[in-house]
Design a protein around this motif. Structure first.
Motif, PDB file in Angstrom:
ATOM      1  N   ALA A 154       0.904  -1.229   0.130  1.00 61.20           N
ATOM      2  CA  ALA A 154       0.105   0.054   0.191  1.00 61.20           C
ATOM      3  C   ALA A 154       0.796   1.258  -0.013  1.00 61.20           C
ATOM      4  CB  ALA A 154      -0.992   0.034   1.169  1.00 61.20           C
ATOM      5  N   SER A 155       2.068   1.024   0.862  1.00 65.70           N
ATOM      6  CA  SER A 155       3.007   2.113   0.869  1.00 65.70           C
ATOM      7  C   SER A 155       3.542   2.488  -0.575  1.00 65.70           C
ATOM      8  CB  SER A 155       3.930   2.153   1.918  1.00 65.70           C
ATOM      9  OG  SER A 155       3.453   2.161   3.155  1.00 65.70           O
ATOM     10  N   LEU A 156       3.918   1.736  -1.065  1.00 69.32           N
ATOM     11  CA  LEU A 156       4.562   1.736  -2.542  1.00 69.32           C
ATOM     12  C   LEU A 156       3.662   2.211  -3.631  1.00 69.32           C
ATOM     13  CD1 LEU A 156       7.122   1.119  -4.346  1.00 69.32           C
ATOM     14  CD2 LEU A 156       5.966  -1.282  -4.734  1.00 69.32           C
ATOM     15  N   ALA A 157       2.215   1.795  -3.398  1.00 74.11           N
ATOM     16  CA  ALA A 157       1.173   2.566  -4.377  1.00 74.11           C
ATOM     17  C   ALA A 157       1.182   3.719  -4.161  1.00 74.11           C
ATOM     18  CB  ALA A 157      -0.048   1.577  -3.976  1.00 74.11           C
ATOM     19  N   ASP A 158       1.242   4.208  -2.929  1.00 77.10           N
ATOM     20  CA  ASP A 158       1.170   5.780  -2.435  1.00 77.10           C
ATOM     21  C   ASP A 158       2.217   6.360  -2.973  1.00 77.10           C
ATOM     22  OD1 ASP A 158      -1.270   5.275  -1.181  1.00 77.10           O
ATOM     23  OD2 ASP A 158      -0.338   4.973   0.744  1.00 77.10           O
ATOM     24  N   TRP A 159       3.398   5.700  -3.009  1.00 78.31           N
ATOM     25  CA  TRP A 159       4.874   6.413  -3.392  1.00 78.31           C
ATOM     26  C   TRP A 159       4.731   6.489  -4.918  1.00 78.31           C
ATOM     27  CZ3 TRP A 159       8.052   4.835  -7.350  1.00 78.31           C
ATOM     28  CH2 TRP A 159       9.314   5.553  -7.485  1.00 78.31           C
ATOM     29  N   ILE A 160       4.048   5.607  -5.653  1.00 79.56           N
ATOM     30  CA  ILE A 160       3.788   5.763  -7.219  1.00 79.56           C
ATOM     31  C   ILE A 160       2.977   7.204  -7.379  1.00 79.56           C
ATOM     32  CG2 ILE A 160       2.861   4.862  -9.103  1.00 79.56           C
ATOM     33  CD1 ILE A 160       3.681   2.158  -8.166  1.00 79.56           C
TER      34      ILE A 160
END
Length: 950
Positions: free
Chosen positions: A491-497
């Motif tokens: 989820a954090s990586l999706a937010d990063w993108i």
């Protein structure tokens, strides 16, 4: 007991039996046959295929084709749906259109597609199309290709009576644009390419969202853009020299054209020399990076230079939102990219304003401009050098979500850290894929560190996930203990993108300077900055921030009526309403409005002390009847044209504001539940969207067998779905008692409890996070969740949709999808001295045009997550829904059931909540009976207090 519950329990028994089967057996049984999966994917309108990067990897050695095939739009070979030839070679294409053109190429190679288009009248949303080559979507980026509209300001910036700037109204400009087709996320800096063998081919444009006109389609390779060194050499060869004369300054707020109505002027108070500036008044003096940040957005300014010659282009800008990173823009002069380097111009991070000429580390770029003509400067948001990086991470995220779901099939949402799941044997390929994805994240992290020059906060999400993937790959026994954290990190990586894909850049002005000229200073000196701050501080004691400025009518007289309106929703909403009042209501009616932003708890004590306003906006559903019992609000049904106004709303919207034949509010918003579903996951499991409760429980059984979850509203909202679908009601006919002890209510309460006890539906969860990872691919949620998913889960765009909720099959075969609703409203206070003028405002405010305008402005100010859930049924049709989405919403709306508000109703909501908490433990609907007497006693007490039984 309801039929669907009995069937559901038989399904549960089957699930419990399957639990005894080996995990490998379960894993194998969920794989649908390929032909069945293809049929399901088609039914769900879901594309299943490769990414653009994967597609291009098969043509690494291919060169670009030499042919140029321009085809008039009207010369199509085939069409379907809403397609109409208009004039000349132009065609109109609607949302359900499909147009195919046939062409022949002699040179094999990679080609791009250029489209000449103009927006058509619609809902003023972005235009989206699917692109098919030879009848196929070659890769997922060819789905939902976007085409921007063109907007302009209707007038110059004006001031209110306090000297504050008022943002000008905007209107769409229907102009032809000829553009190459890019992927909507702009993960590629170049136009989308596709490989063609020599011979005959077809290209198809398929409608998705909004209508458009087409003049031509061109299949060709993008023209080669020369590097700056060649352009500079040409300048020297032609003898061009630096221009003479003074610099030309273009204030960023005075734009000529723009791609989106979200690109509006805002006020900056952070610097004393932002132009224009004032210590107390609000001046719209910048284009803010809070809006000007999405890939594909563009703004165009006009400029005239005094002399022919070479110029530098300088910007006063600020990029203080993307810490430790740079943002990018593509420059176009007179609609053309002047050289290769102008495709990716970088602007570094800083907490303060900067002034720089466009260039590289060695030199400023020079541009040859001629006098006597108007030139255009366009800056388009691009991902620049980050495009390939983000594309890699996005593709990797897809793989990591798949890894998550494959582990989920084995362990369930809560993995047992003491159990040996034998991951090596069950998902050996998945474990190897962990290493592949870890290496990709590491490569990207190293690249970003080299580009930025330090390991900043922007690579934290990458490094954490890389470390975790490597750990789980090296020792699969740690997968279970890391599984929960792995989900959070995804989820954090999706937010990063999503964060890195935003390219914010605030601009104060653009200055066209004779080549080599002196740059303006970026910030005020010490004494200038201190002077400005002192003046601002002193003026803050004399400025009324609760009153939003109003314009003055030219014909204003001393006895002109002013309606006082209070709003509690927020300053952004208040400013939008103020702008609409100034541009529409006051000029049309001659009635001034004193709009004030107040705290939510201010209204009631003000009314009781006879100090209240004429109107209050944004009141919650229970307020009107609560105030009516105290004789504090006006019965709106007394106005002669009330019935005509009431027709704007669904009849269910008026139920909560009606009591004893009187109507005490007009609805502003109305929300209700919809069924959200993941197309890709349903397709993987060979499932279709459930239409009835029998189908719903069949889908639930398959999802739970695969350790996935289903979301459902708990407590009163969940109970009301079953209650209203089976013909029950929350109160008796004369609204004097709650129906807690009646069979229909008890059955509905039991149906709701069973979902959380027998079926183990989760009670407390983050819907957006679980939906985006696939842990919860099916859920009944308020339809406003659509806004959040669109804004915060862009990585699953096209993989989900919403449908009407499952319904109960009635004796005549019709499906009853009834559900409760919620919303806000506008009320007129009893103490008003101008009821007729206040009624005029209410009629204006709840009208379709104004509600649609407010919704569009809300989205422009606060983004996709702020789509206004208007109660006006005509207005909602003009909001940016696709035809499929609006059809689903409208169908569900027809079944929405209003819930009456009665004195003491707070006990009803509260006690159903108490009974639910107990019922989740016991599973027994009789828990509701325990609260019957207390609830009805409170309703009786309130009725006696207000003299309703006399």
């Amino acid at each position: 007991m309801n039929k669907h519950i009995r069937i559901g329990r038989r399904v549960l028994a089957g699930i419990m039996a399957l639990v005894l089967v080996s995990q490998v057996g379960i894993f194998d049984t969920v794989k649908a046959e390929e032909n069945e999966a293809a049929d399901v994917a088609s039914a769900l309108n879901y594309y299943q295929g490769s990414s653009y990067l994967e597609y291009l990897s098969g043509y690494e050695d291919a060169s670009f084709g030499k042919d140029v095939k321009e085809i008039a739009a009207a010369d199509y070979s085939e069409s379907q749906g809403d397609v109409e030839k208009t004039e000349g070679q132009i065609i109109y294409t609607g949302e359900d259109s499909e147009v195919t053109w046939e062409f022949n190429v002699q040179s094999a190679g990679l080609y791009n597609l250029m489209v000449e288009y103009m927006s058509a009248e619609g809902n003023q949303n972005g235009i989206e199309r699917n692109i098919l080559v030879d009848g196929q979507i070659l890769y997922k980026e060819m789905q939902y290709v976007s085409f921007t509209r063109t907007w302009k300001d209707v007038e110059e910036i004006k001031e209110d009576i306090n000297g504050n700037d008022i943002r000008p109204a905007q209107e769409e400009v229907q102009e032809w644009r000829k553009v190459y087709v890019y992927d909507s996320a702009r993960y590629s800096n170049a136009p989308l390419a596709f490989y063609l063998e020599a011979g005959t081919h077809t290209v198809t444009i398929q409608g998705v969202r909004e209508p458009m006109y087409l003049a031509s389609v061109t299949v060709r390779a993008e023209d080669g853009i020369r590097p700056y060194s060649e352009v500079k050499a040409e300048y020297a060869q032609k003898g061009y020299s630096a221009a003479a004369g003074e610099p030309v300054k273009i204030q960023a707020e005075n734009l000529y054209r723009k791609s989106d109505y979200t690109l509006y002027q805002t006020a900056d108070r952070s610097s004393a020399i932002t132009e224009p500036q004032h210590p107390s008044q609000v001046k719209l003096n910048q284009i803010s990076g809070n809006q000007y940040k999405l890939a594909g957005q563009w703004i165009t300014w006009e400029v005239e230079v005094p002399e022919d010659g070479l110029y530098n282009i300088a910007l006063r800008y600020k990029q203080d939102l993307l810490s430790g990173m740079f943002t990018s823009r593509t420059l176009l002069i007179d609609g053309e990219i002047p050289f290769q380097e102008a495709r990716n111009l970088s602007f570094g991070y800083s907490g303060s304003w900067q002034v720089d000429a466009l260039g590289n580390d060695e030199e400023r770029y020079e541009f040859y401009l001629t006098a006597g003509e108007v030139h255009t400067i366009t800056l388009e948001v691009t991902l620049g050098e980050l495009a390939d990086v983000i594309a890699k991470v996005d593709s990797s995220l897809t793989q990591m979500n798949q890894i998550y779901r494959e582990i989920l099939l084995i362990t369930g949402a809560e993995a047992d850290i003491y159990r040996d799941y034998n991951f090596d044997d069950m998902i050996g390929d998945t474990i190897e894929n962990m290493k592949v994805q870890a290496d990709i994240l590491k490569e990207v992290s190293v690249y970003l560190e080299e580009e930025v020059g330090a390991k900043g906060e922007q690579v934290v999400a990458l490094d954490k996930l890389n470390c975790q993937l490597e750990k789980m790959h090296e020792d699969p026994t740690q997968i279970a203990s890391n599984f929960s954290q792995y989900k959070d990190n995804i989820a954090s990586l999706a937010d990063w993108i999503a964060n890195v894909s935003e390219q914010p850049l605030s601009i104060d002005y653009i200055e066209v300077i004779p080549s080599g000229g002196e740059l303006p200073k970026a910030e005020a000196g010490f004494f200038g900055a201190v002077s400005f701050e002192v003046q601002s501080f002193i003026n803050s004691f004399f400025t009324d921030y609760s009153t939003l400025g109003q314009t003055v009518l030219a014909e204003e007289s001393e006895n002109q009526t002013t309606v006082e309106v209070w709003i509690t929703s927020g300053r952004d909403q208040s400013n939008i309403i103020r702008q609409l009042i100034n541009s529409s209501f006051t000029p049309q009616t001659g009635i001034n409005v004193d709009l004030k932003l107040v705290n939510a708890g201010t209204l009631l004590p003000s009314v009781l002390s006879s100090q209240g306003p004429d109107l209050a906006l944004g009141s919650v559903m229970g307020d009107p009847i609560n105030y009516a019992m105290r004789n504090a609000v006006v019965d709106l049904s007394q106005f002669s044209d009330y019935e005509e106004v009431a027709e704007r709303f669904h009849e269910s919207a008026m139920v909560s504001y009606t009591f004893d034949g009187a109507v005490y509010a007009l609805p502003e918003t109305q929300t209700f539940p919809m069924l959200f579903y993941r197309k890709d996951i349903l397709e993987e499991l060979g499932l279709t969207v459930p239409n009835t409760w029998d189908e719903f429980f069949e889908v639930v059984s398959i999802l739970q067998r695969n350790n996935m979850e289903v979301g459902f509203p708990q407590g009163m909202p969940g109970m009301q779905i079953f209650l209203y679908q089976n013909g029950g009601s929350l109160y008796n006919e004369d609204l004097t008692k709650a129906t807690f002890n009646e069979d229909a209510t008890l059955d509905a309460f039991q149906s709701m409890l069973d979902l959380f006890t027998t079926y183990k539906f989760p009670r407390d969860y983050s819907f957006q996070n679980r939906f985006r990872t696939g842990q919860m691919p099916l859920a009944i949620q308020d339809y406003t969740e659509y806004n959040g998913l669109s804004a915060f889960a862009p990585e699953i765009k096209g993989l989900w949709s919403m449908a009407p909720i499952p319904g109960t099959v009635e004796e005549d075969g019709e499906i009853n999808r009834a559900s409760a609703c919620s919303g806000t409203c506008a009320i007129m206070l009893r103490g008003t001295e101008c009821p007729d003028e206040a009624w005029e405002f209410l009629k204006w405010w709840t009208s379709a045009d104004v509600q649609a305008s407010f919704a569009q402005e809300m989205k422009s100010v606060l983004g996709k997550a702020a789509m206004h859930a208007t109660a006006n049924m005509e207005a909602i049709a003009s909001l940016p829904w696709t035809k499929e989405e609006y059809t689903a919403l409208y169908e569900q709306w027809q079944y929405v059931t209003g819930t009456p508000e009665v004195p003491g109703n707070y006990y009803v909501t509260r006690n159903i909540g108490f009974a639910s908490v107990s019922g989740y433990t016991t599973g027994n609907a009789d828990e509701l009976l325990h609260w019957t007497e207390e609830t009805n006693d409170e309703i009786a007490r309130k009725r006696e207090e207000f003299g309703l039984d006399q």
